[in-house]
Structures are given as C-alpha cells and as structure tokens.
Design a protein around this motif. Sequence first.
Motif, PDB file in Angstrom:
ATOM      1  N   ALA B 163       0.837  -1.206   0.000  1.00 52.24           N
ATOM      2  CA  ALA B 163       0.000   0.000   0.000  1.00 52.24           C
ATOM      3  C   ALA B 163       0.878   1.264   0.000  1.00 52.24           C
ATOM      4  CB  ALA B 163      -0.926   0.000   1.225  1.00 52.24           C
ATOM      5  N   THR B 164       2.001   1.215   0.716  1.00 51.79           N
ATOM      6  CA  THR B 164       2.908   2.370   0.760  1.00 51.79           C
ATOM      7  C   THR B 164       3.542   2.600  -0.608  1.00 51.79           C
ATOM      8  OG1 THR B 164       3.374   1.830   3.071  1.00 51.79           O
ATOM      9  CG2 THR B 164       4.884   3.364   1.991  1.00 51.79           C
ATOM     10  N   LYS B 165       3.917   1.479  -1.244  1.00 49.57           N
ATOM     11  CA  LYS B 165       4.507   1.589  -2.579  1.00 49.57           C
ATOM     12  C   LYS B 165       3.481   2.161  -3.568  1.00 49.57           C
ATOM     13  CE  LYS B 165       7.771  -1.042  -5.185  1.00 49.57           C
ATOM     14  NZ  LYS B 165       8.069  -2.327  -5.817  1.00 49.57           N
ATOM     15  N   ASP B 166       2.239   1.688  -3.443  1.00 53.10           N
ATOM     16  CA  ASP B 166       1.165   2.210  -4.302  1.00 53.10           C
ATOM     17  C   ASP B 166       1.004   3.714  -4.097  1.00 53.10           C
ATOM     18  OD1 ASP B 166       0.698  -0.312  -5.247  1.00 53.10           O
ATOM     19  OD2 ASP B 166      -1.061  -0.698  -3.989  1.00 53.10           O
ATOM     20  N   ALA B 167       1.051   4.146  -2.839  1.00 56.96           N
ATOM     21  CA  ALA B 167       0.901   5.583  -2.541  1.00 56.96           C
ATOM     22  C   ALA B 167       1.968   6.375  -3.284  1.00 56.96           C
ATOM     23  CB  ALA B 167       0.989   5.822  -1.036  1.00 56.96           C
ATOM     24  N   GLY B 168       3.192   5.863  -3.290  1.00 57.74           N
ATOM     25  CA  GLY B 168       4.281   6.525  -4.005  1.00 57.74           C
ATOM     26  C   GLY B 168       3.980   6.652  -5.484  1.00 57.74           C
ATOM     27  N   ARG B 169       3.518   5.543  -6.059  1.00 55.84           N
ATOM     28  CA  ARG B 169       3.212   5.564  -7.497  1.00 55.84           C
ATOM     29  C   ARG B 169       2.114   6.558  -7.805  1.00 55.84           C
ATOM     30  NH1 ARG B 169       1.855  -0.141  -9.722  1.00 55.84           N
ATOM     31  NH2 ARG B 169       1.191   0.954 -11.595  1.00 55.84           N
ATOM     32  N   ILE B 170       1.095   6.588  -6.948  1.00 55.39           N
ATOM     33  CA  ILE B 170      -0.015   7.518  -7.182  1.00 55.39           C
ATOM     34  C   ILE B 170       0.491   8.962  -7.118  1.00 55.39           C
ATOM     35  CG2 ILE B 170      -2.239   8.332  -6.257  1.00 55.39           C
ATOM     36  CD1 ILE B 170      -2.635   5.406  -5.243  1.00 55.39           C
ATOM     37  N   ALA B 171       1.481   9.198  -6.263  1.00 55.82           N
ATOM     38  CA  ALA B 171       2.036  10.551  -6.123  1.00 55.82           C
ATOM     39  C   ALA B 171       3.015  10.884  -7.242  1.00 55.82           C
ATOM     40  CB  ALA B 171       2.726  10.684  -4.773  1.00 55.82           C
ATOM     41  N   GLY B 172       3.212   9.970  -8.173  1.00 50.43           N
ATOM     42  CA  GLY B 172       4.124  10.230  -9.278  1.00 50.43           C
ATOM     43  C   GLY B 172       5.574   9.963  -8.920  1.00 50.43           C
ATOM     44  N   LEU B 173       5.789   9.107  -7.934  1.00 53.19           N
ATOM     45  CA  LEU B 173       7.149   8.772  -7.520  1.00 53.19           C
ATOM     46  C   LEU B 173       7.461   7.318  -7.856  1.00 53.19           C
ATOM     47  CD1 LEU B 173       7.184  10.433  -3.997  1.00 53.19           C
ATOM     48  CD2 LEU B 173       8.685  11.051  -5.906  1.00 53.19           C
ATOM     49  N   ASP B 174       8.660   7.109  -8.359  1.00 51.87           N
ATOM     50  CA  ASP B 174       9.140   5.765  -8.571  1.00 51.87           C
ATOM     51  C   ASP B 174       9.813   5.341  -7.253  1.00 51.87           C
ATOM     52  OD1 ASP B 174      10.181   3.440  -9.513  1.00 51.87           O
ATOM     53  OD2 ASP B 174      11.682   4.377 -10.825  1.00 51.87           O
ATOM     54  N   VAL B 175       9.172   4.435  -6.537  1.00 52.82           N
ATOM     55  CA  VAL B 175       9.694   4.054  -5.216  1.00 52.82           C
ATOM     56  C   VAL B 175      10.779   2.991  -5.398  1.00 52.82           C
ATOM     57  CG1 VAL B 175       9.132   3.201  -2.915  1.00 52.82           C
ATOM     58  CG2 VAL B 175       7.463   4.573  -4.174  1.00 52.82           C
ATOM     59  N   LEU B 176      12.035   3.428  -5.281  1.00 54.62           N
ATOM     60  CA  LEU B 176      13.146   2.511  -5.528  1.00 54.62           C
ATOM     61  C   LEU B 176      13.338   1.536  -4.369  1.00 54.62           C
ATOM     62  CD1 LEU B 176      15.846   4.861  -7.079  1.00 54.62           C
ATOM     63  CD2 LEU B 176      14.100   3.506  -8.226  1.00 54.62           C
ATOM     64  N   ARG B 177      12.962   1.965  -3.191  1.00 53.74           N
ATOM     65  CA  ARG B 177      13.147   1.071  -2.044  1.00 53.74           C
ATOM     66  C   ARG B 177      12.264   1.488  -0.883  1.00 53.74           C
ATOM     67  NH1 ARG B 177      15.320  -2.174  -3.116  1.00 53.74           N
ATOM     68  NH2 ARG B 177      17.561  -2.385  -2.821  1.00 53.74           N
ATOM     69  N   LEU B 178      11.713   0.489  -0.186  1.00 56.80           N
ATOM     70  CA  LEU B 178      11.094   0.740   1.111  1.00 56.80           C
ATOM     71  C   LEU B 178      12.138   0.356   2.158  1.00 56.80           C
ATOM     72  CD1 LEU B 178       7.591  -0.919   0.575  1.00 56.80           C
ATOM     73  CD2 LEU B 178       8.149   1.499   0.424  1.00 56.80           C
ATOM     74  N   VAL B 179      12.378   1.220   3.122  1.00 59.91           N
ATOM     75  CA  VAL B 179      13.354   0.927   4.170  1.00 59.91           C
ATOM     76  C   VAL B 179      12.647   0.932   5.513  1.00 59.91           C
ATOM     77  CG1 VAL B 179      15.528   1.597   5.230  1.00 59.91           C
ATOM     78  CG2 VAL B 179      15.105   2.160   2.875  1.00 59.91           C
ATOM     79  N   ASN B 180      13.035   0.004   6.364  1.00 59.59           N
ATOM     80  CA  ASN B 180      12.438  -0.039   7.689  1.00 59.59           C
ATOM     81  C   ASN B 180      12.917   1.145   8.516  1.00 59.59           C
ATOM     82  OD1 ASN B 180      11.072  -2.403   7.080  1.00 59.59           O
ATOM     83  ND2 ASN B 180      12.825  -3.656   7.664  1.00 59.59           N
ATOM     84  N   GLU B 181      11.979   1.743   9.244  1.00 56.39           N
ATOM     85  CA  GLU B 181      12.293   2.976   9.972  1.00 56.39           C
ATOM     86  C   GLU B 181      13.453   2.833  10.969  1.00 56.39           C
ATOM     87  OE1 GLU B 181       8.350   3.929  11.234  1.00 56.39           O
ATOM     88  OE2 GLU B 181       7.773   4.489   9.206  1.00 56.39           O
ATOM     89  N   PRO B 182      13.442   1.805  11.827  1.00 52.84           N
ATOM     90  CA  PRO B 182      14.563   1.722  12.773  1.00 52.84           C
ATOM     91  C   PRO B 182      15.901   1.508  12.062  1.00 52.84           C
ATOM     92  CG  PRO B 182      13.133  -0.208  12.947  1.00 52.84           C
ATOM     93  CD  PRO B 182      12.435   0.773  12.061  1.00 52.84           C
ATOM     94  N   THR B 183      15.872   0.804  10.939  1.00 60.02           N
ATOM     95  CA  THR B 183      17.110   0.577  10.201  1.00 60.02           C
ATOM     96  C   THR B 183      17.596   1.882   9.590  1.00 60.02           C
ATOM     97  OG1 THR B 183      15.907  -1.397   9.515  1.00 60.02           O
ATOM     98  CG2 THR B 183      18.144  -1.174   8.757  1.00 60.02           C
ATOM     99  N   ALA B 184      16.665   2.673   9.067  1.00 60.11           N
ATOM    100  CA  ALA B 184      17.025   3.978   8.525  1.00 60.11           C
ATOM    101  C   ALA B 184      17.671   4.820   9.620  1.00 60.11           C
ATOM    102  CB  ALA B 184      15.779   4.680   7.974  1.00 60.11           C
ATOM    103  N   ALA B 185      17.097   4.778  10.813  1.00 52.16           N
ATOM    104  CA  ALA B 185      17.659   5.544  11.930  1.00 52.16           C
ATOM    105  C   ALA B 185      19.083   5.075  12.215  1.00 52.16           C
ATOM    106  CB  ALA B 185      16.785   5.380  13.172  1.00 52.16           C
TER     107      ALA B 185
END
Lengths: 176, 616
Positions: B163-185
């Motif tokens: 669903a998050t990836k879909d949201a990106g596409r709808i916003a006109g973004l090519d979502v290259l990667r989903l990253v887990n929040e704690p890992t990003a931190a």
Amino acid sequence: MNYYEALGLQTKLTLDADDLKKRYYERSRQWHPDKFSRANADEQQKALDTTALLNDAYRTLRDPVARAEYVLEERKIHPAKTPPPELLEEVFELNMALEELREGDQSVRPQLENTKHKFAHMLDEIDHGIAVMSSLYDRSHDESLLHAIRSVLDRRRYVSNLMRDVNKELNVDLSN
Amino acid sequence: MSTFQIDFGGGNSPQKILGIDLGTTNSLAAIMDLTGPRLMTGIIPSVVAVSEEGDVIAGEEALQMLVTHPERTVYSVKRLMGRGPADIQDELKLFPFRLTGLGDAPSDSMIHLQLGDKVMTPPEVSAHILRKLKWDAENVLGERLTQAVITVPAYFNDAQRQATKDAGRIAGLDVLRLVNEPTAAALAYGLDKRKEGVIAVYDLGGGTFDVSILRLHEGIFEVLATNGDTHLGGDDIDNLLMAVALEDIQSEWGENISSHSDAVQLLRRAVIQAKEKLSFVPAAVIDLNYNDKHYQREITLDVFNRLIQPIVERTLARCRACLADSKMSVAEINEVVMVGGSTRIPLVRAEVEKLFRSRPHTELNPDEVVALGAAVQAGILSGDVKDQLLLDVTPLSLGIETMGGLVSKLIHRNSTIPASAVDQFTTAVDGQRNVLIHVVQGERELVKDCRSLARFDLKELPPMPAGLARIEVRFLIDANGILNVTARDARTGQEQSLEVKPSYGLSDEQVEAMILESFDHAEADMNERQVREARVEADNNLAAVEKARRNEAFVALSPEERQAIEVAIQGLLAVYHSEDHHLIREKIDVLNEVTRNLAENMMNTAVRGALKGTKL
C-alpha cells in the motif's frame, strides 16, 4: 547453484564461522540489489536472485544442524518417517505425565521439569555428536557416517518436538 | 543555451533520490548531499483535507481544517494502510475515520474514506502527503524529483508495504526502495561515526512501535532481529488522556461531547499539548474552551506515568522478544538509539535504560533521524554512498495453508531479505486443472490467526492422473519486504501461469487510474509547476550565456550574431515573470537557436583543448 557453490566453498560438514561470514559479506557487497538500482531489468533480476541465494545459503550453512540437514537432503538421504525406537518408552511416559497435568494433577510437574532438563541435556549431547561425526566425515568421506548423522538428526528433531510440547504445557499452566 | 552545453557544463549529475519518512503524525523528506543527509522539507503534519471548493490539501493547512472542518479532514491514515474494513473495527472506536461503501462490500475489500464530497483510499490519501513533500523538496532543490526511498515501520506486513509503494506511485514517484524505519535511523546514526558493534533501535512513533537489533561491521548494517506493533504509539497515549478528559467533562458539564467532532479535535489538541509539556515539567494542564464552556484538569507526571505504564510495558515485551530472536544478551548490546517523538517521554527513556542497562542515545532529533536515514539509503542506491550496505530482515514468517487450516512455514521471521523458498505442488484428483495456494504471514499455527496475503491460482495444468503434476512454486521476498511468486512445471521447466488475488490492496489497474485522476484534478498546480520549471530552465540558460561571454568563441562572433543574442536575452527577460510557461519556453528556444553556433564553437574549442592535453 547450490548453497556451497554460492559462497565459493567445498561441500563440507564443518565450516569456519568467521570465514563463512567474510565470504557472505564480500559477496553481499558485490551483489546486493542496492548496487543495481540504476541497472537494467535483467541485471536487477540477477542481483535479486543471486542475493536471495546468498542469504538462503548463509542462513542455512552457518547453523551446523541446518547445514547437515541440507547436505543430507542434497545427497537424497531423507529423514525417517517413524520415531526412533529407543525413545518409545520415554515418549509413552511423557505423554502420560502431560495428560495428567492437563487434567490438573500438579504433582507431575517436578517430573516434567526433570524430563525437560533431560531433553536439554540430550540435545547438547546430540549436537556434540553431530559435530564429532561431521569432522570425521570431512576427513574420511565415509558414506556410512552420513547415515549415522541422519539417524542422529532424526532423533534430534524428535527430541526438540517433545521439548516444545513439554514447554508449552508447563507454560500454559503457569499463566492460569 | 542550446543542448551542447552539457558537453562542457559538467553539472549534469543524475537525478537525486528523495528520502521520505511517511509518518503517522508527521512526514518529512531529505536528500543525500556531498556533506551528508540534509532535510529538504519542514516537518509537515500527515493530515489531508478536502476544501469546500474540492481541492485536496495536505500538511499544515489541512491540520488547521481538522478543527474547522473535521468532516473534510483525515489524520493518522497510516493506521489504515494495507488493511481491510474487518480488521479496523478497533480503530474506528478511537479515530474519526469516515468510511464509505462498507455496507454490502465483502469483508476483504478495500477501505474507502469519505472526505467532503470526495472518496479516497488510504494509499491515495498518503499520496497527497507524498506529493506535498515532493513539491516542497523540488522547490528547495530547484530540481525535479521522481525517485524516492520511503520508510515503513519494520513490523509492516506485505499488504502494508504494498500500500505504501502504491501511494508513491499515485504521487508520481518511482519508489526505488522501502526501508524499515529503525534501520534507517541506524544508518543515519552510524554513518559518519564508523561505528562497530551491536546496537538496538527503539522506535516509538505516533502510531507504530518497532525495535531492531543490528550488528554494525565495516559499513555493513546487518539486522539480526526486529519486532514491533504496527498499532502502538503516541496516538494511543492521546486516546488514554482523551478518555480521562471526556469522562471529566461528562460529569462537569453533564454533556457527552464525543459526538461533536470539532470539540473532540480541540480536546485532542489540548491533550497533546499537555502530553508534550509533561516531557519537561512535572505537571501540565489539559485546557479546553468550547462553546463558552471551560474545562481544566491538571495531570501530574505521576498520574501520567501510571496511565501509560501498560503501553510502555507492551513495548518492553516486544524488546525482550527481539533480544531473544537476535540471540544476543543485554550485555552484548553496545548502544541503544531512540527514535520517534514519543521517546521524549521520561518514563519511556527510563524504562528502556533499565531494560538494556545502557543510557539511550538521544542526541539525534528523534523526529528527523528516520528521514535522514532514508536519504542515506537513497545515497547508497544512487552510488553516492559507497561503503555502506544494509542487510535487513523480514519481520514476519511467511507460510502457506495446508490441510486442516494449518500453516506450513516457508520463510521464517528475521530471515535476511531478499529471501526465497521453493515448494512443490501437485494435484489431488485425476484431471485436476488448477491448484489454489493460500499465502499467509504471521507466527501462529492456524491460518485463521495469521494474516492472509494472497491466493495464487496455478492455472491451465495439463490434465493428468492425480499426484503426477509437479509444479515448483518459488516464493521470494525482495529487498522491500514484498512477496513475489513465480511457478514452473518441474518436468518441462516451463513457466506456469499464475493468477494472483491479493487479500487486501489495489490492483495495478486501479493504481494506474488513480495516478491519472490525481493529475486531472491538479491542473492549476501543474501550470504553476511548469511555470516554475520553465523559469529554472531560463535561469540556467541565461547563466550559461553570461558565462560564455568570457569564452574566446564569444569574442569570435560576428556583430550581427552578438546583437541577435542580446535581443533574445531581452526577449526572455521580458516574459520571465509571466504565468504562461509556453511563452517562456518559446523565448528559451529562441535564445537556444541564436546561440547554437556559439555553443558548437565552444565545444570544438573544448575538444581541441582536451586533445592537446592527450598524448597520441
């Protein structure tokens, strides 16, 4: 490509944990999909497949038990479908005790705790046995050792299942 | 100037990738710079509203509308991502989500929200937040951004990620990667410090809780285990305080205000203010003025702590489970990093310190660190960050339904991703033409206790006796934590056709339709953007010509040519501030045309210069 080939290793039952990790990290740096985000679709797919294989391989080979299972599976030495006969009596008594506990007889609790410790001890011995037989096999390549490992692994799986059952019953009762 | 400038301009770097923290309460975006990750937007509230004119608004303005037009506004939509109407009943008691089309829809259909006269799915609502971030970032950077890394809670399941990836596409973004929040931190935290060792990340945000344990070694960030709860966060603390206040008000005013959504939103705001104060002072007042009535209630830190203790305890239980899965002892954890606004709460810090027996790191702003980490991951993908590599895990086990409604696990939780598993399927009846595979995610033994992901239909099997078909199905979890399934006939090696029926979520066609729709409604915005882009291009061209004046090729131009260039420059400047991007582009083209000769000559000079320096 099998798990050993993926990490550039000879098929051996004993592996050096640090060497294994080093190989895994090196290859991950080379093949991770993150390194191919601007490559074409074919290259991306290859990176994805290669990394999945590396991850699956490392996860399996770093654990001596999973590693032995994998080697035997590759050699088509399949697990036995019947429980190890030497454990039958043990299992019979255990099931009786579990049944009594389920019916509310708390007096069997010490017996079950005892059994639990016995199983834990058995698992330790089994793991030690697997380690010894693994290094013997790597030196001799004696086929019969693989079959011996198979029966020890069968025993191991059976004991750990029993242990899980015991733990479950002991814990269920605690929460009441 | 004409396009030749790219040959010696040197500034034609590849497009930047935007790192986005799409939070329950707030969202923000960052990019990777030469000096490190840098914020590109302010912290914007994750709130979306539809104005009376029918315009969709996201961010601070929408937050204002939450009090004035609660029926046209939605917040905390992240709680609804990837979920079906049946499994959000608890949320509906606590959040003013106005669902529509629930009546006769099957239990596993998509959620639709009513906002004024508009109906939107949660990915569409999130897309408006993403688009706002994209535009804000483009304005700051002065460049177009079409690629993104978006963070998700580590404990998000497949449907929530999709669903998050879909949201990106709808916003006109090519979502290259989903990253887990704690890992990003962890990436943001460990990047410049060249850390080694084992760290725990405790991430308590507005709506979700995650804990991850990672090993950092020579730039590799290897997640050992992760755990969490996608419906546990600051929102839940607000709801506890709200319940206290609503009960008070009921007895003081003799009136239940929970049916007045404007009053509820005013109270929510008052409660959040009090909660935030309690991170710094020993007592705070919940203060509400509504319809000339006044409610005040002092909450001491003591009372507050007792109220939230169960919530904190739930996070600690997850931490203990995560520790056990990581096979690490408390003593082996070198450091604890705190992420998310709710980690400002003193009790949370104290309890985390007690559990891990080390003082938690709070020097990075807990609201910003995830977005900065997303930018680092964007830098890894673009190749700007070279030595770092993230090895993340799947938070939940993946299995298939077997006889008697039991789950057979194929990929265990905390397996490093990408991860795969192969299983063989066959037929049970002579002449059977298809096999249905039900894929679930979760840790329980029974299918009904796990999360249904999708049903895969192996179709068009050649008719043969029962048990003879051998179809090999490969389950692959990619680096985003999203499942991909392929099937082949093990005997012929041929690809086997496979029909997917996702249990929750949008089909590709639906997402495509939403993209178009969002463009239709954004025509005014589009024009504004195009004007802005045209002006940026005009700036670049004018600057290039100014720079070229110093070049020997410019001096070599005929007086007529130089005159034409001056006229073209004046022509472009004359329309620069108009609102018509066609006109600006037209004048840019004129300037390009009259400088073509100049650009060619400059390039030739540059090539000659380059050749002179080369030994042949």
